[in-house]
Design an enzyme around this catalytic site. Structure first.
Site, mmCIF file in Angstrom:
data_model
loop_
_atom_site.group_PDB
_atom_site.id
_atom_site.type_symbol
_atom_site.label_atom_id
_atom_site.label_comp_id
_atom_site.label_asym_id
_atom_site.label_seq_id
_atom_site.Cartn_x
_atom_site.Cartn_y
_atom_site.Cartn_z
ATOM 1 N N GLY A 65 69.936 35.769 -73.998
ATOM 2 C CA GLY A 65 68.822 35.539 -74.902
ATOM 3 C C GLY A 65 68.887 34.141 -75.481
ATOM 4 C CB SER A 116 63.580 30.640 -74.010
ATOM 5 O OG SER A 116 64.096 29.663 -73.156
ATOM 6 C CB SER A 152 66.058 36.396 -65.967
ATOM 7 O OG SER A 152 65.368 35.183 -66.084
ATOM 8 C CD GLU A 212 71.841 27.757 -67.165
ATOM 9 O OE1 GLU A 212 72.550 27.651 -68.172
ATOM 10 O OE2 GLU A 212 70.613 27.927 -67.199
ATOM 11 C CG ASN A 243 63.195 19.248 -62.682
ATOM 12 O OD1 ASN A 243 63.514 20.387 -63.039
ATOM 13 N ND2 ASN A 243 63.300 18.839 -61.442
ATOM 14 C CD GLU A 244 59.209 17.287 -66.596
ATOM 15 O OE1 GLU A 244 59.648 18.434 -66.831
ATOM 16 O OE2 GLU A 244 58.653 16.986 -65.520
#
Lengths: 301, 377
Positions: B129, B131, B163, B247, B363-364
């Site tokens: 847990g 986000s 997820s 990760e 990716n940013e």
């Protein structure tokens, strides 16, 4: 050992003409067995030197003398002569096209399963985009001829891996130049590197440089693996285009001028990515291989 | 100027060849349907248990905790084989990849005894847990609150994009146990909550094509005893970020669409398509060397955060390039109900592609990390 070699290499390669110092230090034939007249050492040692040469854009036939000609002669059991060498594959009399440094080196020619050391009877000078000699040669007679177990396809792989190593050096240089410039150049009252758009360009460039570099290092450890060499050169050639484009974008207009040093690096990136096969040529070779893609990738075919 | 450190190639030890062959033999006898993005969307608890029986879960955990004392490079070989085959590894993926190592590194002896053997057997799946509705890339802004009560903590708040929470036996929650003050990374802690639990509601968040992988997990005063605090109270940020290199750089950041390459290769009967397969192989070969290089550095006890961020940026964009290349060289339309495996795999890949460059740090954000490493940020 390799850190010391790298430090020495960078000191020497930064000079305008590094060749005499390379010869004095016995560094022109690293990776060529001592019993053949080379300096010994591994191909990884030779790659350290070649990467430094690529980084500085050193005007020397280092890849040609040791990595290519020296190893080719050693494979054929011929003694390696002193001085700059180059290699070519083709009909024994010539003409041989776009031979690197042909005007300035004795040429080891691979033809019909044997090698010969030849001095050209006729040289038509040419150059690649970076101004490095790429000459057309015609020969009269062979000086030394011996059967050679290295095939033309293998020699092409050797050349591709050498250029891939040089590309990784040049790409690192391009990244360093771009990062430095982004920190110096001010617009809108701040260094352009403070803008996120520019930061992301540099990060993308860094990714290409690091991935190309680690892949080429891995291939240098397995130089006889056709999948490794083809992948390393294909990826380095692909990355070279991306890296050159971003380097110029970050530098703005000054980067395209003769006075600014960036072109010494980017012209070489654009030249070397083509030599001994570009990313498309090597992709085609990989695509033509039989077998399951995963087995090819993992070397378990 | 800061410069990028060189990344040394990772070399697989020779004994991994036999391990790889065993995994391939096992997979050949398993009846699953291969799918793209199998580590998110291919959950099969029974398959996970069979992997556990083979000794391929919790591989790097010590034997005294039910693990197998294998090296990270041996684990690399097993998971890349599973991913390339499109095997249903989603149920155990998070517990095997990061929760197991995190409990080993930060947990109490009791926590290790309770969870690690079960993780290694494929009988304990974790969700994480992290986000929240208002905290995505800015993870330190999480507002789920841990309230001190006698004997433990009560959690209040909502986690999203969690997820596998609907399949999980426990969830590892990042929550604020003290106000941030000057250092916004301070005051965060990690809590283990076995599921189901009183005061915890798990609701599906369906993906755009209807799949159920993500969940919203609401904590309404759920009680966590002191014994289920992971690591030190207030040390949550350090604990979470220490796992990031694991990760971000694994083969799952390159191989989510590998199934498409295999299917394209099988029907590449003209030169253009064969060349395209070759181009993808060349790129993937290089990216795999980079991923292996990071795994090798981790195995030596280093934390190559910067190369890991680079690998994920380039790897996930490659996963998307695979989709576009297949589209260019086949006339197959994405169709989730098709009898044609390529049409089905393409449907899976196209719909999952947006997630590739979001999950695990967009990716940013990753490029920002790299820019800081380069000294321009």
């Amino acid at each position: 050992m390799s850190e010391l070699l790298e430090e020495t290499a960078h000191q020497i390669m930064a000079a305008p003409d590094p060749w005499p110092a390379l010869e004095d230090a016995g560094l022109t034939l690293v990776g060529v067995p001592e019993e053949a007249g080379g300096s010994g050492g591994t191909l990884e040692d030779a790659a350290v030197l070649l990467r430094a040469a690529g980084y500085h854009g050193a005007p020397v036939p280092l890849a040609e003398t040791g990595w290519l000609a020296g190893r080719l002669l050693a494979a054929a059991g011929l003694p390696v002569p002193s001085g700059p060498l180059t290699v070519a594959h083709g009909p024994s009399g010539g003409p041989l096209r776009r031979v690197p440094w042909g005007r300035a080196a004795r040429c080891v020619v691979l033809a019909d399963g044997s090698v010969a050391i030849l001095d050209p009877a006729q040289v038509t000078e040419g150059a690649n985009l970076a101004g490095e000699p790429r000459d057309d040669l015609v020969f009269d007679a062979a000086e030394a001829v011996a059967p050679c177990p290295v095939t033309p396809a293998e020699l092409r792989r050797w050349g591709a891996l050498a250029r891939a190593v040089q590309l990784t050096g040049a790409m690192r240089r391009a990244l360093e130049l771009a990062v430095a410039y982004a920190g110096e150049r001010e617009q809108f009252g701040r260094p352009i590197g403070r803008f996120q758009a520019v930061q992301h360009l540099l990060a993308e460039m860094a990714g290409e440089v690091v991935v190309a570099d680690v892949a080429v290092r891995a291939a240098v450890r397995t130089p006889d693996d056709p999948v490794a060499v083809a992948s390393a050169k294909a990826n380095a050639s692909r990355a070279a285009g991306e890296v050159a484009a971003i380097a110029h974008q970050v530098h703005g207009a000054i980067g395209v001028t003769a006075e600014h040093p960036l072109h010494r690096t980017t012209l070489r990136l654009w030249s070397w990515r083509e030599e001994y096969g570009d990313e498309h040529a090597w992709a085609a070779e990989l695509g033509a291989l039989d077998g399951d893609p995963w087995e090819l990738l993992t070397g378990t075919r | 100027m800061a410069t990028l450190p060189d990344l040394d190639p990772g070399t697989l030890p020779p004994e991994t060849a036999a391990l790889r062959a065993r995994v391939r033999g096992f997979l050949a006898d398993e009846p699953f349907t291969p799918r793209c993005d199998c580590w998110l969307t291919g959950a099969d608890p029974a398959f996970s248990r069979r992997l556990g029986e083979q000794g391929w879960l919790g591989m790097t955990l010590p034997a005294r905790y039910g693990g197998h004392g294998r090296s990270p490079l041996e684990r690399f070989v097993v998971i890349e084989e599973l991913l390339a085959a499109g095997a249903p590894v989603g149920a155990h993926w998070i517990s095997d990849r990061q929760v197991g190592p995190s409990i080993l590194a930060n947990g109490t002896e009791e926590q290790r005894q309770e969870f690690l053997p079960a993780i290694a057997r494929g009988e304990c799946f974790f969700a994480i847990g992290m986000s929240e509705p208002d905290s995505g890339s800015d993870l330190a802004s999480v507002r789920t609150r841990a309230e001190r009560v006698p004997g433990g903590w009560r959690l209040h708040g909502t986690k999203v994009w969690t997820s596998g929470a609907h399949l999980a036996h426990a969830i590892l929650v990042l929550a604020r146990s003290a106000s941030a003050g000057d250092d916004r990374h301070a005051g965060l802690s990690q809590f283990i909550v076995p599921l189901p639990a009183e005061g915890v509601t798990v609701r599906p968040i369906l993906a755009m094509t209807g799949g159920h992988h993500f969940n919203e997990v609401v904590f309404d005063g759920a009680f966590v005893p002191d014994a289920m605090v992971l690591g030190q109270i207030g040390d949550g940020w350090r604990q979470v970020t220490a796992e990031l290199a694991y990760e971000r750089s694994g083969p799952e950041r390159l191989l989510s669409t590998f199934l498409l390459i295999r299917l394209l290769a099988e029907r590449a009967d003209e030169a253009g398509a064969r060349n395209a397969v070759g181009g993808l192989l060349a790129r993937l070969w290089a990216l795999r060397q980079a991923s292996l290089g990071v795994a090798g550095a981790l195995a030596q006890g280093r934390t190559p955060d910067l190369p890991a961020a680079l690998v994920k940026d380039l790897g996930t964009r490659f996963e998307r390039e695979v989709v576009e290349t297949v589209r260019r060289h086949t006339a197959v339309e994405p169709d989730p109900g098709s009898a044609d495996p390529l049409a089905r795999a393409l449907a899976e890949a196209v719909a999952q592609t947006p997630g590739f460059t979001l999950r695990g740090g967009t990716n940013e954000i990753l490029r920002g990390i790299v820019a800081r490493g380069l000294g321009v940020r």
